[in-house]
Motif scaffolding. Structure first.
Motif, short mmCIF file in Angstrom:
data_model
loop_
_atom_site.label_atom_id
_atom_site.label_comp_id
_atom_site.label_asym_id
_atom_site.label_seq_id
_atom_site.Cartn_x
_atom_site.Cartn_y
_atom_site.Cartn_z
N VAL A 77 0.94 -1.11 -0.15
CA VAL A 77 0.22 0.05 0.23
C VAL A 77 0.80 1.73 0.46
O VAL A 77 0.42 1.94 -0.93
N PHE A 80 2.52 2.21 -3.12
CA PHE A 80 1.47 2.66 -3.89
C PHE A 80 0.62 4.12 -3.76
O PHE A 80 -0.32 4.29 -5.09
N GLU A 81 0.71 4.23 -2.52
CA GLU A 81 0.05 5.37 -2.45
C GLU A 81 0.16 7.09 -3.65
O GLU A 81 -0.99 7.34 -3.34
N GLU A 83 0.32 8.16 -7.18
CA GLU A 83 0.65 7.40 -8.22
C GLU A 83 2.26 8.05 -9.36
O GLU A 83 2.48 8.67 -8.89
N VAL A 95 -6.14 1.14 -10.18
CA VAL A 95 -4.61 1.52 -8.84
C VAL A 95 -5.79 2.84 -7.84
O VAL A 95 -6.11 3.01 -6.88
N TRP A 96 -5.38 4.14 -8.80
CA TRP A 96 -5.35 5.86 -7.78
C TRP A 96 -6.80 5.76 -7.99
O TRP A 96 -7.84 7.12 -7.05
N PHE A 99 -8.65 3.60 -5.07
CA PHE A 99 -7.54 3.51 -3.75
C PHE A 99 -7.66 2.60 -3.06
O PHE A 99 -7.83 1.89 -2.63
N GLU A 100 -9.22 2.97 -2.36
CA GLU A 100 -9.04 2.18 -1.10
C GLU A 100 -9.69 0.46 -1.61
O GLU A 100 -9.41 -0.19 -0.70
N PHE A 102 -8.11 -1.13 -3.28
CA PHE A 102 -6.88 -1.82 -3.58
C PHE A 102 -6.54 -2.15 -2.57
O PHE A 102 -5.90 -2.85 -1.67
N ALA A 103 -6.64 -1.16 -1.49
CA ALA A 103 -5.60 -0.84 0.00
C ALA A 103 -6.44 -1.80 0.65
O ALA A 103 -6.34 -2.31 1.68
N TYR A 142 -6.20 -4.50 -10.80
CA TYR A 142 -5.62 -3.72 -10.85
C TYR A 142 -4.16 -3.75 -11.31
O TYR A 142 -3.58 -2.99 -11.68
#
Length: 144
Positions: A77, A80-81, A83, A95-96, A99-100, A102-103, A142
């Motif tokens: 995580v 990837f925070e 971008e 992913v972006w 993001f929630e 993905f996380a 993703y």
């Protein structure tokens, strides 16, 4: 005829060189993501190969690989925070955008990694299945 064959060979070498150059990440954040994922992949491969019988089960070796997974999974995580894009990356823009989600999927992977029991082949197989399922759920959405 010989000249055209030589020109074709030179052209193929040039194209192969360009294609190879594209496979190497240049963006430092993407380099960090790829390095983390590669470390994760190589250690998961050890466990997966034991689970499949391609490697003999070795509890010590399995525990070492699992410890490295536990070290690397939480970094997913954080890497990837921010971008970042690079031609070498297989990361989807989703992913972006999501993001929630993905996380949350990455957190399920962390939970599966933390739960793996490497003391026997049977428990290892169960853990590998859980980790593989978590990896797949994220890759399906993703990874390009």
């Amino acid at each position: 005829m010989k000249l055209s064959v030589k020109l074709l060979a030179v052209a193929l070498i040039c194209v192969a060189g360009v294609a190879q150059a594209k496979l190497q990440p240049h963006h430092p954040l993407v380099k960090a993501r790829i390095a983390n994922m590669e470390t994760f992949r190589s250690n998961f491969a050890v466990l997966g190969n034991m689970a499949k019988g391609k490697l003999d089960f070795n509890a010590t070796q399995a525990a070492t690989a699992a410890a490295l997974l536990r070290e690397n999974a939480p970094k997913i995580v954080t890497t990837f925070e921010t971008e970042a894009h690079d031609p070498a990356s297989e990361t989807s823009d989703a992913v972006w955008v999501n993001f929630e989600d993905f996380a949350a999927k990455a957190e399920r992977l962390v939970e599966a990694v933390n739960a793996i029991d490497t003391t026997s082949l049977d428990t290892l197989r169960d853990g590998v299945t859980q980790i593989g399922t978590a990896c797949k759920s994220c890759h399906d959405d993703y990874k390009n």
